[in-house]
Scaffold this motif. Sequence first.
Motif, mmCIF file in Angstrom:
data_model
loop_
_atom_site.group_PDB
_atom_site.id
_atom_site.type_symbol
_atom_site.label_atom_id
_atom_site.label_comp_id
_atom_site.label_asym_id
_atom_site.label_seq_id
_atom_site.Cartn_x
_atom_site.Cartn_y
_atom_site.Cartn_z
ATOM 1 N N GLU A 168 0.879 -1.327 -0.130
ATOM 2 C CA GLU A 168 0.068 -0.026 -0.081
ATOM 3 C C GLU A 168 0.785 1.159 -0.065
ATOM 4 O O GLU A 168 0.680 2.282 -0.601
ATOM 5 C CB GLU A 168 -0.872 -0.010 1.172
ATOM 6 C CG GLU A 168 -0.384 0.080 2.477
ATOM 7 C CD GLU A 168 -1.174 -0.013 3.615
ATOM 8 O OE1 GLU A 168 -1.809 1.007 3.828
ATOM 9 O OE2 GLU A 168 -1.022 -1.096 4.371
ATOM 10 N N TYR A 169 1.907 1.264 0.623
ATOM 11 C CA TYR A 169 2.929 2.236 0.618
ATOM 12 C C TYR A 169 3.508 2.594 -0.678
ATOM 13 O O TYR A 169 3.675 3.659 -1.137
ATOM 14 C CB TYR A 169 4.316 2.169 1.748
ATOM 15 C CG TYR A 169 3.631 2.254 3.071
ATOM 16 C CD1 TYR A 169 2.557 2.567 3.534
ATOM 17 C CD2 TYR A 169 4.396 1.591 4.180
ATOM 18 C CE1 TYR A 169 2.237 2.641 5.012
ATOM 19 C CE2 TYR A 169 4.262 1.310 5.398
ATOM 20 C CZ TYR A 169 2.848 1.996 5.787
ATOM 21 O OH TYR A 169 2.663 1.982 7.145
ATOM 22 N N ILE A 170 3.711 1.465 -1.440
ATOM 23 C CA ILE A 170 4.805 1.716 -2.636
ATOM 24 C C ILE A 170 3.443 2.128 -3.624
ATOM 25 O O ILE A 170 3.574 3.100 -4.481
ATOM 26 C CB ILE A 170 4.965 0.241 -2.931
ATOM 27 C CG1 ILE A 170 6.117 -0.209 -2.250
ATOM 28 C CG2 ILE A 170 5.598 0.276 -4.524
ATOM 29 C CD1 ILE A 170 6.704 -1.624 -2.436
ATOM 30 N N ILE A 171 2.296 1.595 -3.529
ATOM 31 C CA ILE A 171 1.299 2.191 -4.737
ATOM 32 C C ILE A 171 0.806 3.691 -4.410
ATOM 33 O O ILE A 171 0.847 4.348 -5.398
ATOM 34 C CB ILE A 171 -0.024 1.373 -4.293
ATOM 35 C CG1 ILE A 171 0.272 -0.033 -4.737
ATOM 36 C CG2 ILE A 171 -1.389 1.937 -4.914
ATOM 37 C CD1 ILE A 171 -0.816 -1.075 -4.581
ATOM 38 N N LYS A 172 0.665 3.965 -3.049
ATOM 39 C CA LYS A 172 0.354 5.467 -2.858
ATOM 40 C C LYS A 172 1.664 6.363 -3.270
ATOM 41 O O LYS A 172 1.380 7.404 -3.816
ATOM 42 C CB LYS A 172 -0.022 5.620 -1.245
ATOM 43 C CG LYS A 172 -0.226 7.167 -1.023
ATOM 44 C CD LYS A 172 -1.129 7.228 0.318
ATOM 45 C CE LYS A 172 -1.226 8.868 0.257
ATOM 46 N NZ LYS A 172 -2.017 9.063 1.658
#
Length: 206
Positions: free
Chosen positions: A87-91
Motif C-alpha cells: 500500500e505504501y509503494i502504490i501510494k
Amino acid sequence: MKVLIVDDDKLVCASLKIILEADKDIEVPALGYNGKMAIELYDNLRPDVLLMDIRMDTMTGLDAAETILKKHKDAKILFLTTFQDDEYIIKALNIGSKGYLLKQNFESIVPCLKAVQMGQTVFGDEIITKIPSLITDNNKLRFSNFHINEKEFDIIVQVANGLNNKEIAEKLYLSEGTVRNYISVILEKLNLRDRTQLAVFYYKNK
C-alpha cells in the motif's frame, strides 16, 4: 544540490547528513522529524530533493508528500524507508514521488539523489520487482469501485488492447458466447454503448 532530510529517528537524520555531505555536490540545509516539519521546511527552503521516511509521528511521509506535491507540482521527493508494504509503494507511485528506496541500500542513496535531481525516477531492486504486479492489482482495485469483478476486468483489458471476441476467448480460455455475454453485462454496469466507449473508459480510469 540541496537535500532536505526528514526522518523521525534523529540518529538516522544525523547519519544521513554526514553521508550525504561527504559528497562535495550535496548540502543538507536542515533536518526534519515528522511530516508537518517536512511541509514547513520544504516551503521555506525549496530543496532540490526531499529525502523522507514514510512512517513518522504526527504526520506520515506519504501524507506530507501529497500535501507538498499539491502545492509544489515540481517537488522531487524520494522516499527512504525500511518498509516494503504494497500500500505504501502504490501510494508513493500514485502521488507522484520520484522514487522509493530501502534504508539497507545506503550505498545507492547518493547516486539515486543525483538521478532524481536530473528528473529520473528511481526504485530499489526489491521494489522494482514488485511494481508490475502492484500496478495490475491497483487497477483491479480501482475497477472494483464500479462493481467490476476480476474476470470482467480481464476482459475489459483485452477489449482496450483491441482484441475481438474470438481473440479474447482464446486468450482467456472462454467461449465466444461467454465473452459476448460478459461484455454485455460490463456495458450495462458501466452504462456504456459499445466497445469503443469501454476502451476509452478503461484508459481514463486505469
